[in-house]
Design a protein around this motif. Structure first.
Motif, PDB file in Angstrom:
ATOM      1  N   THR A 356      58.396 -36.560  36.629  1.00  0.00           N
ATOM      2  CA  THR A 356      58.897 -38.069  37.797  1.00  0.00           C
ATOM      3  C   THR A 356      60.136 -38.051  37.485  1.00  0.00           C
ATOM      4  O   THR A 356      60.436 -37.975  36.663  1.00  0.00           O
ATOM      5  CB  THR A 356      57.764 -38.647  36.773  1.00  0.00           C
ATOM      6  OG1 THR A 356      57.403 -39.014  35.777  1.00  0.00           O
ATOM      7  CG2 THR A 356      56.492 -38.426  37.699  1.00  0.00           C
ATOM      8  N   THR A 522      52.295 -31.719  41.348  1.00  0.00           N
ATOM      9  CA  THR A 522      53.832 -32.061  40.910  1.00  0.00           C
ATOM     10  C   THR A 522      54.932 -30.896  42.075  1.00  0.00           C
ATOM     11  O   THR A 522      53.428 -29.917  43.192  1.00  0.00           O
ATOM     12  CB  THR A 522      53.281 -31.346  39.702  1.00  0.00           C
ATOM     13  OG1 THR A 522      53.717 -29.872  39.620  1.00  0.00           O
ATOM     14  CG2 THR A 522      53.932 -32.107  38.798  1.00  0.00           C
ATOM     15  N   PRO A 523      55.875 -31.116  42.389  1.00  0.00           N
ATOM     16  CA  PRO A 523      56.204 -30.003  43.458  1.00  0.00           C
ATOM     17  C   PRO A 523      56.166 -28.977  43.607  1.00  0.00           C
ATOM     18  O   PRO A 523      56.040 -28.291  44.552  1.00  0.00           O
ATOM     19  CB  PRO A 523      57.904 -30.784  42.855  1.00  0.00           C
ATOM     20  CG  PRO A 523      58.106 -32.232  42.384  1.00  0.00           C
ATOM     21  CD  PRO A 523      56.601 -32.586  41.667  1.00  0.00           C
ATOM     22  N   ARG A 552      57.491 -36.808  48.036  1.00  0.00           N
ATOM     23  CA  ARG A 552      58.518 -36.497  46.400  1.00  0.00           C
ATOM     24  C   ARG A 552      59.800 -36.047  45.647  1.00  0.00           C
ATOM     25  O   ARG A 552      60.516 -36.993  45.034  1.00  0.00           O
ATOM     26  CB  ARG A 552      56.998 -35.466  45.776  1.00  0.00           C
ATOM     27  CG  ARG A 552      55.966 -35.924  45.530  1.00  0.00           C
ATOM     28  CD  ARG A 552      55.964 -36.640  44.087  1.00  0.00           C
ATOM     29  NE  ARG A 552      56.427 -36.677  42.679  1.00  0.00           N
ATOM     30  CZ  ARG A 552      55.502 -36.002  42.068  1.00  0.00           C
ATOM     31  NH1 ARG A 552      54.333 -36.139  42.463  1.00  0.00           N
ATOM     32  NH2 ARG A 552      56.212 -35.506  40.594  1.00  0.00           N
TER      33      ARG A 552
END
Length: 586
Positions: A356, A522-523, A552
Motif C-alpha cells: 500500500t 494485493t495487486p 488499486r
C-alpha cells in the motif's frame, strides 16, 4: 596507525609478539571460540603475514590449508573463502566493538584481498579514545612501533579513510535528494571506499546491531555419540543463520556454558534418550522476558546411526525457519523487539505483504532516517535499494531513471559495506534487472544464492526474474522451494510460482497456487485471480478481479501492457498475458 604486510620487515620482535598476543585474545573471545572455521582462517592469514609469506594468501591456499578443502578445490566454483572472509571481517568488527575494545592491537582484513592489517593503539585507549587522540603524540610502546613505519605509509590510510567518509556522505546526500533535483553521482575516479584503507574504521560504541541470537546446548549428554551429534547440529545452525547477516548476528557459547546475556534470543538444543527412542528438542526463548517463542522436536530409534547429512539437514531446516526474512524471529521481533533499527528493517519486509502507498511511504521514511543515523548499517541500504527499484517500476515514467539511479547508489553502498552479504547482491539484482541488464542481474542473483543458498527470499526473487524473462521452467524450481521454506511469505512468492506453472502448462500445480492467491487482495494476487478465472472461462470473476486491480493500480487500467513491461516482463510475455485476459492488444 596501520601496518600492512609490506611493513612486516620493519616490525621488531616486540611488535610481532604483541600481534600474536592480540590474536590469542581474539581467538579466546565469544566471537571466535565457538567458530572454529573463522578461528582457523584468522590464525592462518595472521601467521603467514608475520612469517613474511603474505603473497601466498590466495583463495586456493586458504581454502586448502586453512579451511580443509581438497586439493582439487576450485575457487571460481566455490565461494567459501569469500563468504568466510566476509564473516571474518564482521566478527572482527564485533569483537573490537565489545570484548576487544581496549585491545592494544587491532586486526582487520581490507576488502579486496586476504592480507591482514594491524593497528597499534595506545594502552587503555578504546574506540572513542583512539579517534579523539588521532592527531596527538602518543608516548610509550605505541610510539616506538609507529617509528618503525614510514610516515607516508601512515598518512595514506588516513587519507583513504577520509575518502571513504566523503564517498559515503556524497552517496547518502545524493540518495536522499528529492526527485527532480539530482546532483551528479560520485565520479568514477573517487577513492575506493574500503579497499584503500589499511585499517578498518574503529567501531562506534553505539553501532546498530542486527538481532542477536545465541545457539546454546546448556546440558551436555553423557553419551559421547549424542554429544557429538548435538555439536554437529549446532554447527549447522550457526552456519545457516550466520548467512542471514542482514537479520541476525549469531553467538555460540561452548557446549555446557550459559548463553551470553547481551542477546535478544536464545535457541537451546537438547536431547533425551528414553529406552529405545532418542528425542531431540529445540526451543527459542526471548532473552529479555524468558518467553518461549517456538519449539520443535524430532525422534529416531536410539540405536540408529546418526549420519552427518541427516544432522546437517536438521540444522539447516530449523536454522532457515528461524532466520529467514519472513521467519519465526521476524514474526516475534516485529511485535516484541526493542531495536527501532531492526523494527524498521522488518517494516520494510512487511511492506511487501501489503504493497500500500501508506506502508511504502512509512517504510521509506524510517529507512532514510536509519541511514542518516548510521550510514554504515548495510541492511538499511539494501532495503532502500529494493524499495527504490519497486517504486521505479510503479512510479511515473518521468521519474523512472532518477529513481533507478538512486536505487543503484543504495545497492552500491550496501555492496561496499557488506561485500559478502547475500542481501546486497539481491538488491543489486533487482536494480540491474529494471535497468535492462538482465544478464548482469541474473549473475548478481546467482551470486546472492551462492552466498546464502538457504534464503527463500533470494530464491523467490531470482525465480521471479526468470519468469518475467519468459523463462518459467528455470524459475519454477526456485519458486517452489521458496514457497516450501517460507510459511510466512509475501503473496509475490505464490503469484510468480503460479505464473511459472501457468506458462509451462502445469495445470494442476497452477490451480494449487491460484487457490492461495484467491484469499489475497494485493495487486499481484488480483492479476493471478484474473488469469485463472480467464483460464476457467469465468468472465464474471475475471472482470471483478480486473476491476479491483484497476482501482488499486490505475496505471494497469490505463495500459496493462506498459504496466507489465515496466515491471520487467518481456514484450512477448506481456502481450500474452494481455491477450489471455481478453484485453485489447497494445
Amino acid at each position: 596507525m596501520g601496518d600492512s604486510a609490506d611493513d612486516h620487515e620493519r616490525l621488531d620482535e616486540e611488535a610481532v609478539a604483541s600481534i600474536r598476543a592480540g590474536l590469542a585474545r581474539a581467538l579466546a573471545s565469544d566471537a571466535f571460540s565457538a567458530a572454529p572455521q573463522l578461528s582457523a582462517f584468522l590464525s592462518f592469514v595472521v601467521e603467514r603475514t608475520l612469517e613474511g609469506r603474505s603473497a601466498e594468501l590466495k583463495g586456493y591456499t586458504i581454502a586448502v590449508e586453512a579451511l580443509g578443502r581438497p586439493a582439487d578445490f576450485d575457487p571460481q566454483a566455490d565461494p567459501i573463502v569469500r563468504v568466510e572472509a566476509g564473516r571474518l571481517r564482521r566478527a572482527l568488527t564485533q569483537y573490537y566493538a565489545g570484548d576487544g575494545q581496549n585491545d592494544p592491537v587491532r586486526m582487520s582484513m581490507p576488502v579486496g584481498g586476504y592480507v591482514p592489517a594491524f593497528e597499534f593503539v595506545a594502552p587503555g585507549a578504546g574506540a572513542e579514545g583512539q579517534e579523539a587522540e588521532a592527531g596527538e603524540e602518543e608516548a610509550g610502546e605505541g610510539e616506538d612501533v609507529a617509528a618503525l613505519v614510514d610516515p607516508a605509509a601512515r598518512r595514506w590510510p588516513a587519507a583513504a579513510l577520509a575518502g571513504l567518509g566523503c564517498a559515503l556522505l556524497a552517496l547518502l546526500v545524493w540518495y536522499l535528494e528529492p526527485f527532480g533535483r539530482h546532483p551528479a553521482p560520485p565520479a568514477p575516479g573517487s577513492p575506493p571506499p574500503v579497499r584503500a584503507a589499511a585499517t578498518a574504521p574503529a567501531p562506534s560504541s553505539d553501532m546498530i546491531q542486527t538481532v542477536a541470537v545465541a545457539i546454546a546446548a546448556p546440558r551436555v549428554p553423557e553419551d559421547p555419540r549424542i554429544a557429538d551429534a548435538l555439536r554437529r547440529v549446532s554447527e549447522a545452525f550457526v552456519d545457516v543463520m550466520a548467512r542471514f547477516d542482514d537479520i541476525v548476528i549469531v553467538k555460540a557459547p561452548a557446549p555446557g556454558d550459559a548463553a551470553p546475556k547481551d542477546v535478544d534470543y536464545v535457541f537451546e538444543i537438547s536431547s533425551v534418550s528414553t529406552g529405545s527412542v532418542l528425542e531431540g528438542f529445540g526451543r527459542l526463548r526471548a532473552a529479555k522476558d524468558g518467553r518461549i517463542v517456538w519449539t520443535t522436536s524430532a525422534t529416531r530409534p536410539a540405536g540408529e546411526e546418526l549420519q552427518d547429512q541427516d544432522l546437517a539437514d536438521i540444522g539447516r531446516r530449523v536454522g532457515t525457519r528461524l532466520a529467514e526474512p519472513f521467519g519465526i524471529i521476524h514474526a516475534d521481533f516485529r511485535q516484541n523487539g526493542t531495536s527501532s533499527a531492526m523494527q524498521c528493517i522488518f517494516q520494510a519486509l512487511d511492506y511487501r505483504r501489503f504493497l500500500t502507498d501508506e506502508k511504502r511511504n512509512a517504510t521509506r521514511e524510517c529507512l532514510a532516517k536509519l541511514v542518516e543515523r548510521d550510514p554504515e548499517f548495510y541492511p538499511a541500504w539494501a532495503q532502500l535499494a529494493m524499495l527504490g527499484a519497486e517504486e521505479a517500476a510503479a512510479g511515473p515514467e518521468a521519474d523512472r531513471r532518477a529513481m533507478l539511479d538512486n536505487a543503484l547508489s543504495a545497492a552500491l553502498v550496501a555492496m561496499r559495506l557488506a561485500p559478502s552479504g547475500a542481501r546486497a547482491q539481491q538488491a543489486m539484482m533487482d536494480v540491474l534487472f529494471l535497468r535492462g541488464t538482465a544478464g548482469d542481474a541474473i549473475k548478481a542473483g546467482r551470486e546472492a544464492l551462492n552466498r546464502n543458498p538457504y534464503d527463500p527470499d533470494v530464491m523467490a526473487d531470482l525465480g521471479s526474474v526468470y519468469v518475467r524473462l519468459n523463462r518459467p521452467a528455470e524459475g519454477l524450481p526456485l519458486l517452489e522451494r521458496a514457497v516450501m521454506l517460507s510459511p510466512g511469505r509475501p503473496p509475490s512468492y505464490d503469484f510468480y510460482a503460479y505464473l511459472a506453472a501457468y506458462l509451462t502448462g502445469a495445470k494442476r500445480l497452477s490451480e494449487t497456487y491460484a487457490s492461495v492467491l484467491a484469499a489475497d487482495s494485493t495487486p499481484c494476487s488480483l492479476l493471478g485471480q484474473a488469469l485463472q478465472a480467464a483460464a476457467n472461462g469465468d468472465s464474471a470473476k475475471r472482470d471483478a478481479a480486473l476491476q479491483e486491480l484497476g482501482k488499486r493500480i490505475p496505471r494497469f487500467a490505463a495500459d496493462p501492457y506498459l504496466y507489465l513491461t515496466r515491471k520487467g516482463f518481456t514484450a512477448e510475455l506481456a502481450q500474452r498475458i494481455v491477450a489471455d485476459l481478453g484485453l485489447p492488444a497494445p
